[in-house]
Write an enzyme that holds these catalytic residues in place. Structure first.
Site, mmCIF file in Angstrom:
data_model
loop_
_atom_site.group_PDB
_atom_site.id
_atom_site.type_symbol
_atom_site.label_atom_id
_atom_site.label_comp_id
_atom_site.label_asym_id
_atom_site.label_seq_id
_atom_site.Cartn_x
_atom_site.Cartn_y
_atom_site.Cartn_z
ATOM 1 N N ASP A 101 -1.755 6.397 6.731
ATOM 2 C CA ASP A 101 -3.067 5.361 6.181
ATOM 3 C C ASP A 101 -2.837 4.036 6.897
ATOM 4 O O ASP A 101 -2.621 3.778 7.271
ATOM 5 C CB ASP A 101 -2.292 4.637 4.861
ATOM 6 N N LYS A 130 -11.873 -2.177 6.522
ATOM 7 C CA LYS A 130 -11.237 -2.580 7.257
ATOM 8 C C LYS A 130 -11.194 -2.896 8.873
ATOM 9 O O LYS A 130 -11.838 -4.350 9.339
ATOM 10 C CB LYS A 130 -9.963 -2.661 6.711
ATOM 11 N N TRP A 163 0.957 -1.320 0.195
ATOM 12 C CA TRP A 163 -0.040 -0.312 0.381
ATOM 13 C C TRP A 163 0.767 1.042 0.074
ATOM 14 O O TRP A 163 0.648 2.151 -0.888
ATOM 15 C CB TRP A 163 -1.104 0.201 1.075
#
Ligand SMILES: *Cc1c(COP(=O)(O)O)cnc(C)c1O
Length: 354
Positions: A167, A191, A100
């Protein structure tokens, strides 16, 4: 009985949230209308949006400190470019801790120079780099708090004088952090916060307005702040389910309450990985994630046997990401400790039948 859901995302939600959410599809707030059929500008939905924004700031301990909470669309992946669009004038500093982060870096490069301050790519991202220097002339520093795929988690964040961007898609609301150190936090809801379809952005308004480029409306944080996340039609149902999940978390004692449970779950699984010689952990011990525990078999030839055992025990979603192989136990807030106990029992049974 429901399965023990170890899915990495979208993933488990609290059962009571699913029940309340399903009711709202048929009749929202006794309005005799579905939440899916009403205007996002109706009083009932505006109240949902307001409560969700306020609850985010309350749970993060960020009330009355100049922060705004936004519910946007396009996933965390859109934030990879939106952060750079709004904040990157010349150069930004990025910590590369996995897939990511690498994707965030790739997008930021469309807008300016990216300095990778450190990377753990040399060991397939099984650790968090430490003791790196962040350039003081960078426009911001970007990091990823939890690496969902590799199962590593930042335990500390560098003290920097430039805006700190993070993030937090896969561990927001899971542990106590001084969130006021951050200038911009983003997280896809699917998530640890709600269903897929909305992305939370929490930012300090005073970091905006410093780049010289023109920013199209949908990419412009300032516009979304001014329009209170209603510049365009928000993903109403995803925001509503997120609100229900945040209320559930609030009732559990907020982040401080859930953190205890998350630590308990992490200890259960990692103790077993370390004790049981048929398994080995993937991530360096000091950087292990409490959200995603990654591990492999010491003898790959017994994979079918182990897979059969956990599937029979009602466990779902345990297979690892293709870039790590093995297994990944995602233990987000809504996963009860009982599910981790079932997994540990399966690992012990696997050992007994060796
Ligand atoms: C899943 C994930 C993403 C991508 O989220 P999307 O909402 O699918 O764009 C980004 N960062 C992290 C840390 C993730 O776990």
């Amino acid at each position: 009985m429901k399965k023990h859901n170890y899915s990495a995302g979208p993933c488990i939600l609290p059962q009571e949230v699913l029940q309340e959410a399903s009711q709202a599809i048929l009749d929202f707030n006794n309005s005799r209308l579905s939440i899916l059929e009403i205007s996002h500008r109706s009083n009932d939905f505006v109240a949902v949006m307001e409560e969700a924004r306020n609850l985010v700031l309350k749970l993060l301990g960020l009330e009355n400190q100049g922060y705004k909470a936004l519910f946007l669309q396009g996933g965390a992946s859109s934030q990879f470019l939106m952060t750079a669009y709004n904040l990157l004038e010349k150069k930004a500093a990025y910590l590369n801790t996995g897939t990511w982060s690498s994707k965030a870096i790739k997008e930021a490069k469309f807008f300016g120079e990216v300095e990778e301050v450190a990377s753990s790519a040399d060991k397939n991202f099984n650790y968090i780099p430490k003791n790196y220097q962040v350039a003081t002339d960078a426009d911001y520093f970007h990091c990823t708090s939890n690496n969902t795929i590799f199962g590593t988690q930042m335990k500390e964040f560098p003290a920097v004088d430039i805006p700190l961007v993070c993030d937090m898609s896969s561990d927001i609301f899971s542990r106590q952090i001084d969130f006021s150190k951050f200038d911009l936090i983003y997280a896809g809801a699917q998530k640890n916060m709600g269903p897929a379809g909305t992305t939370l952005v929490v930012l300090k308004e005073d970091i905006l307005g410093k780049v010289s480029r023109q920013i199209p409306s949908m990419m412009n944080y300032k516009i979304h702040i001014d329009k209170e996340s209603m510049f365009n039609t928000p993903s109403v149902y995803a925001v509503y389910i997120t609100l229900l999940t945040l209320r559930w978390l609030d009732k559990k004692g907020g982040i401080a309450g859930i953190e205890k449970t998350n630590e308990e779950k992490g200890k259960l699984i990692y103790d077993e990985i370390d004790r049981n010689s048929l398994f080995k952990g993937f991530a360096e011990k000091e950087d292990r994630s409490l959200m995603n525990a990654t591990f492999n078999l010491t003898d790959e030839s017994r994979k079918d046997q182990f897979d059969k055992l956990w599937k029979t025990a009602g466990i779902d979603g345990l297979s690892g990401h293709r870039s790590v192989g093995g297994y990944r136990a995602s233990m987000y807030n809504a996963l009860p400790p009982e599910s981790v106990k079932v997994l540990v029992e399966v690992m012990q049974e696997f050992e007994r039948t060796a």
